[in-house]
Write an enzyme that holds these catalytic residues in place. Structure first.
Site, PDB file in Angstrom:
ATOM      1  N   LYS A   1       1.422  -0.946   0.005  1.00  0.00           N
ATOM      2  CA  LYS A   1       0.156  -0.367  -0.370  1.00  0.00           C
ATOM      3  C   LYS A   1       0.967   1.622  -0.300  1.00  0.00           C
ATOM      4  O   LYS A   1       0.130   2.081   0.570  1.00  0.00           O
ATOM      5  CB  LYS A   1      -1.183   0.018   1.232  1.00  0.00           C
ATOM      6  CG  LYS A   1      -1.987  -1.297   1.321  1.00  0.00           C
ATOM      7  CD  LYS A   1      -2.780  -1.254  -0.130  1.00  0.00           C
ATOM      8  CE  LYS A   1      -2.845  -2.759  -0.328  1.00  0.00           C
ATOM      9  NZ  LYS A   1      -3.330  -2.425  -1.884  1.00  0.00           N
TER      10      LYS A   1
ATOM     11  N   GLY B   1       2.250   2.032  -2.671  1.00  0.00           N
ATOM     12  CA  GLY B   1       2.862   2.534  -4.782  1.00  0.00           C
ATOM     13  C   GLY B   1       3.272   1.731  -5.084  1.00  0.00           C
ATOM     14  O   GLY B   1       4.268   2.100  -6.124  1.00  0.00           O
ATOM     15  N   THR B   2       2.936   0.505  -4.899  1.00  0.00           N
ATOM     16  CA  THR B   2       3.653  -0.682  -5.614  1.00  0.00           C
ATOM     17  C   THR B   2       3.164  -0.995  -6.907  1.00  0.00           C
ATOM     18  O   THR B   2       3.711  -0.736  -8.069  1.00  0.00           O
ATOM     19  CB  THR B   2       3.286  -1.853  -5.121  1.00  0.00           C
ATOM     20  OG1 THR B   2       3.317  -1.834  -3.363  1.00  0.00           O
ATOM     21  CG2 THR B   2       3.825  -2.902  -5.714  1.00  0.00           C
ATOM     22  N   THR B   3       1.482  -0.975  -7.883  1.00  0.00           N
ATOM     23  CA  THR B   3       0.975  -0.545  -8.544  1.00  0.00           C
ATOM     24  C   THR B   3       1.024   0.254  -9.415  1.00  0.00           C
ATOM     25  O   THR B   3       1.772   0.196 -10.539  1.00  0.00           O
ATOM     26  CB  THR B   3      -0.477  -0.446  -8.339  1.00  0.00           C
ATOM     27  OG1 THR B   3      -0.968  -1.976  -6.804  1.00  0.00           O
ATOM     28  CG2 THR B   3      -1.689  -1.097  -9.835  1.00  0.00           C
ATOM     29  N   TRP B   4       1.626   1.784  -8.939  1.00  0.00           N
ATOM     30  CA  TRP B   4       1.600   3.047  -9.401  1.00  0.00           C
ATOM     31  C   TRP B   4       3.601   2.488 -10.195  1.00  0.00           C
ATOM     32  O   TRP B   4       3.335   3.232 -11.793  1.00  0.00           O
ATOM     33  CB  TRP B   4       1.999   4.034  -8.907  1.00  0.00           C
ATOM     34  CG  TRP B   4       2.192   4.969  -8.977  1.00  0.00           C
ATOM     35  CD1 TRP B   4       1.932   5.779 -10.670  1.00  0.00           C
ATOM     36  CD2 TRP B   4       2.185   6.675  -8.146  1.00  0.00           C
ATOM     37  NE1 TRP B   4       2.197   7.000 -10.595  1.00  0.00           N
ATOM     38  CE2 TRP B   4       2.577   7.954  -9.934  1.00  0.00           C
ATOM     39  CE3 TRP B   4       2.208   7.014  -7.421  1.00  0.00           C
ATOM     40  CZ2 TRP B   4       2.242   9.277  -9.729  1.00  0.00           C
ATOM     41  CZ3 TRP B   4       2.292   8.239  -6.879  1.00  0.00           C
ATOM     42  CH2 TRP B   4       2.531   9.082  -7.896  1.00  0.00           C
TER      43      TRP B   4
ATOM     44  N   HIS C   1       7.705  -7.747  -1.443  1.00  0.00           N
ATOM     45  CA  HIS C   1       7.352  -7.193  -0.515  1.00  0.00           C
ATOM     46  C   HIS C   1       8.017  -7.612   0.823  1.00  0.00           C
ATOM     47  O   HIS C   1       7.816  -7.226   1.703  1.00  0.00           O
ATOM     48  CB  HIS C   1       5.717  -7.415   0.198  1.00  0.00           C
ATOM     49  CG  HIS C   1       4.981  -6.793  -0.650  1.00  0.00           C
ATOM     50  ND1 HIS C   1       5.129  -5.308  -0.979  1.00  0.00           N
ATOM     51  CD2 HIS C   1       3.143  -7.236  -0.610  1.00  0.00           C
ATOM     52  CE1 HIS C   1       3.582  -4.659  -1.628  1.00  0.00           C
ATOM     53  NE2 HIS C   1       2.965  -5.963  -1.655  1.00  0.00           N
TER      54      HIS C   1
ATOM     55  N   ARG D   1      -7.665   2.786  -4.285  1.00  0.00           N
ATOM     56  CA  ARG D   1      -9.347   3.531  -4.234  1.00  0.00           C
ATOM     57  C   ARG D   1      -9.011   4.824  -4.494  1.00  0.00           C
ATOM     58  O   ARG D   1      -9.803   5.567  -5.159  1.00  0.00           O
ATOM     59  CB  ARG D   1      -8.529   3.440  -2.748  1.00  0.00           C
ATOM     60  CG  ARG D   1     -10.424   3.365  -1.819  1.00  0.00           C
ATOM     61  CD  ARG D   1      -9.067   2.544  -0.455  1.00  0.00           C
ATOM     62  NE  ARG D   1      -8.189   3.600   0.038  1.00  0.00           N
ATOM     63  CZ  ARG D   1      -8.813   5.082   0.657  1.00  0.00           C
ATOM     64  NH1 ARG D   1      -9.823   5.384   0.914  1.00  0.00           N
ATOM     65  NH2 ARG D   1      -7.650   6.118   1.093  1.00  0.00           N
ATOM     66  N   LYS D   2      -8.182   5.899  -3.799  1.00  0.00           N
ATOM     67  CA  LYS D   2      -7.775   7.453  -3.676  1.00  0.00           C
ATOM     68  C   LYS D   2      -6.963   7.899  -4.320  1.00  0.00           C
ATOM     69  O   LYS D   2      -7.255   8.386  -5.142  1.00  0.00           O
ATOM     70  CB  LYS D   2      -8.469   7.888  -2.281  1.00  0.00           C
ATOM     71  CG  LYS D   2     -10.093   7.611  -2.242  1.00  0.00           C
ATOM     72  CD  LYS D   2     -10.687   8.999  -1.393  1.00  0.00           C
ATOM     73  CE  LYS D   2     -11.899   7.518  -1.086  1.00  0.00           C
ATOM     74  NZ  LYS D   2     -12.664   9.468   0.193  1.00  0.00           N
TER      75      LYS D   2
HETATM   76  P1  PAP Z   1      -0.333  -2.934  -3.099  1.00  0.00           P
HETATM   77  O1  PAP Z   1       0.679  -3.237  -2.604  1.00  0.00           O
HETATM   78  O2  PAP Z   1      -1.093  -4.329  -2.950  1.00  0.00           O
HETATM   79  O3  PAP Z   1       0.922  -3.552  -5.097  1.00  0.00           O
HETATM   80  P2  PAP Z   1      -0.396   0.047  -3.580  1.00  0.00           P
HETATM   81  O4  PAP Z   1      -0.705  -0.392  -5.183  1.00  0.00           O
HETATM   82  O5  PAP Z   1       1.209  -0.471  -2.940  1.00  0.00           O
HETATM   83  O6  PAP Z   1      -0.785  -1.806  -3.043  1.00  0.00           O
HETATM   84  O7  PAP Z   1      -0.501   0.744  -2.703  1.00  0.00           O
HETATM   85  C1  PAP Z   1      -2.200   0.864  -3.129  1.00  0.00           C
HETATM   86  C2  PAP Z   1      -2.700   2.325  -3.170  1.00  0.00           C
HETATM   87  O8  PAP Z   1      -2.191   2.940  -4.525  1.00  0.00           O
HETATM   88  C3  PAP Z   1      -4.374   2.722  -2.985  1.00  0.00           C
HETATM   89  O9  PAP Z   1      -3.760   4.031  -2.345  1.00  0.00           O
HETATM   90  P3  PAP Z   1      -4.958   5.105  -1.529  1.00  0.00           P
HETATM   91  O10 PAP Z   1      -6.024   2.981  -0.785  1.00  0.00           O
HETATM   92  O11 PAP Z   1      -4.788   5.873  -0.809  1.00  0.00           O
HETATM   93  O12 PAP Z   1      -5.988   4.817  -2.707  1.00  0.00           O
HETATM   94  C4  PAP Z   1      -3.852   3.590  -4.330  1.00  0.00           C
HETATM   95  O13 PAP Z   1      -4.631   4.081  -4.598  1.00  0.00           O
HETATM   96  C5  PAP Z   1      -3.298   3.581  -5.001  1.00  0.00           C
HETATM   97  N1  PAP Z   1      -2.463   4.278  -6.167  1.00  0.00           N
HETATM   98  C6  PAP Z   1      -2.748   2.794  -7.394  1.00  0.00           C
HETATM   99  N2  PAP Z   1      -2.646   2.958  -8.673  1.00  0.00           N
HETATM  100  C7  PAP Z   1      -2.054   4.361  -8.059  1.00  0.00           C
HETATM  101  C8  PAP Z   1      -2.056   5.126  -9.311  1.00  0.00           C
HETATM  102  N3  PAP Z   1      -0.789   5.465 -10.560  1.00  0.00           N
HETATM  103  N4  PAP Z   1      -1.113   6.348  -8.831  1.00  0.00           N
HETATM  104  C9  PAP Z   1      -1.291   7.091  -7.536  1.00  0.00           C
HETATM  105  N5  PAP Z   1      -1.387   6.065  -6.787  1.00  0.00           N
HETATM  106  C10 PAP Z   1      -1.887   4.867  -7.102  1.00  0.00           C
END
Ligand code: PAP
Length: 345
Positions: A76, A78-81, A144, A301-302
């Site tokens: 959570k 920023g992995t996906t980003w 992770h 999510r947000k």
């Molecule tokens: P993971 O470790 O399960 O892969 P990860 O991607 O690290 O999760 O974190 C998800 C968070 O990144 C979410 O944050 P939020 O709950 O505060 O909204 C998700 O919305 C956010 N996220 C996913 N993709 C992006 C993106 N392209 N740019 C910015 N934030 C992002």
């Protein structure tokens, strides 16, 4: 010698012996629960029980190549980003930005493009381990797992590690909602008491891949010693200065943007393709599923900085801020792009 003790795992092992040792280890490790995930305390971190065997298989069998690029993070943060950015930066010439945005990202979630060692590549102690030697170079992976528990093969190679971190308040909120979505029925409302209990667990390090501070400090120390091998990025920094960060990321992984690309605004295009808004709207991320446990939409999510202000009570925020003022500060770590709130009054 025990292949799974806190000392280093070995590459060549006897499978039956490994299984027997795992059984013994499995019984002896301290256990806890994070929402509905059973955790086991292994090598100083709380690993998911379902992935422990995978983690040990990874530690035992993975053979790093100097050209490997590994994205490391706490969940959570920023992995996906970062997966979408790394994939796009690396493939922008061979595949083209147009194809990446109009085909690849339309059909695949970033987690399918950059596989996780412990959740998708290594699956228990099989006779046949995945053959990764034929993957196109540079190979792109994610994990992770804390730095200290990475296989020696990674530590002794010249592979590059990109570590992304995020302030603990927003990371907690993101983790909370992610886990609640599997744990509770949609009609149920979690109580404040339940949230307080989970903040306390988080601060004690009792969550998936916690503790927070040792995870961050492990990669940060390595970054200080070997800045060419470990890049440390902050989620908040990427939000605030995306262009400078994407340029830095491309330089670090050996795919810098040329002057021509700079003039043609390719960095801006990469940022746009990988933006939260763009990825969230893809049908595959709205309605798809890339693993048996989650729908892809749970990763979007947000995507904001500072959402904790709308979610946490002052006491919860104070406890999480103490994480920053405790071991992190003591070790000399401070976020560049995140100012912890002053909650003294
Ligand atoms: P993971 O470790 O399960 O892969 P990860 O991607 O690290 O999760 O974190 C998800 C968070 O990144 C979410 O944050 P939020 O709950 O505060 O909204 C998700 O919305 C956010 N996220 C996913 N993709 C992006 C993106 N392209 N740019 C910015 N934030 C992002």
């Amino acid at each position: 010698m025990n292949a799974m003790s806190n000392s280093k795992p070995k590459n060549a092992v006897d499978l039956e012996q490994l299984k027997a040792e795992f059984k013994e280890l499995d019984i002896s490790l301290p256990k806890a629960l994070w929402f509905n995930h059973p955790l086991q305390h292994y090598q100083g971190f709380w690993g998911p029980s379902i992935a422990l065997e995978n983690i040990i298989a990874f530690q035992t069998h993975f053979e790093a190549q100097d050209s490997d690029i590994i994205l490391a993070s706490l969940p959570k943060t920023g992995t996906t980003w970062l997966k979408s950015l790394l994939y796009t930066i690396l493939n922008r010439k061979s595949t083209s930005l147009h194809t990446i945005s109009q085909q690849v990202f339309q059909t695949k979630n970033p987690h399918e493009l950059v596989p996780s060692f412990e959740f998708s590549i290594y699956k228990k102690f099989n006779e046949t381990q995945p053959d990764l030697s034929d993957l196109p170079s540079p190979r792109l992976f994610s994990t992770h797992i804390p730095f200290l528990s990475l296989p020696d093969s990674i530590k002794s190679s010249k592979s590059r590690i990109v570590y992304v971190c995020r302030n603990p308040l927003d990371t907690f909120v993101s983790t909370w909602y992610f886990n609640l979505s599997f744990y509770m029925n949609k009609d149920m409302k979690p109580s404040m008491e339940m949230m307080e209990e989970y903040v306390d667990k988080y601060c004690m390090g009792l969550f998936l891949f916690g503790p927070y501070e040792s995870h961050l400090l492990g990669y940060w120390k390595e970054h200080l010693q070997n800045p060419d091998r470990v890049l440390l990025l902050e989620y908040e920094g990427l939000k605030k200065e995306p262009k400078a960060h994407v340029r830095k990321l491309a330089d670090f992984i050996g795919c810098p943007f040329s002057e021509e690309e700079e003039n043609e605004n390719v960095i801006e295009d990469v940022i746009k393709i990988c933006s939260f808004q763009s990825l969230k709207e893809m049908d595959v991320n709205k309605n798809g599923k890339s693993n048996p446990f989650f729908d892809n939409n749970v990763f979007f999510r947000k995507g904001k900085v500072g959402e904790w202000k709308n979610e946490l009570s002052p006491l919860m925020a104070k406890k999480l801020v103490q994480l920053l003022h405790g071991k992190l500060k003591e070790a000399g770590f401070a976020f560049t792009y995140y100012q912890p709130p002053d909650l003294s009054h």
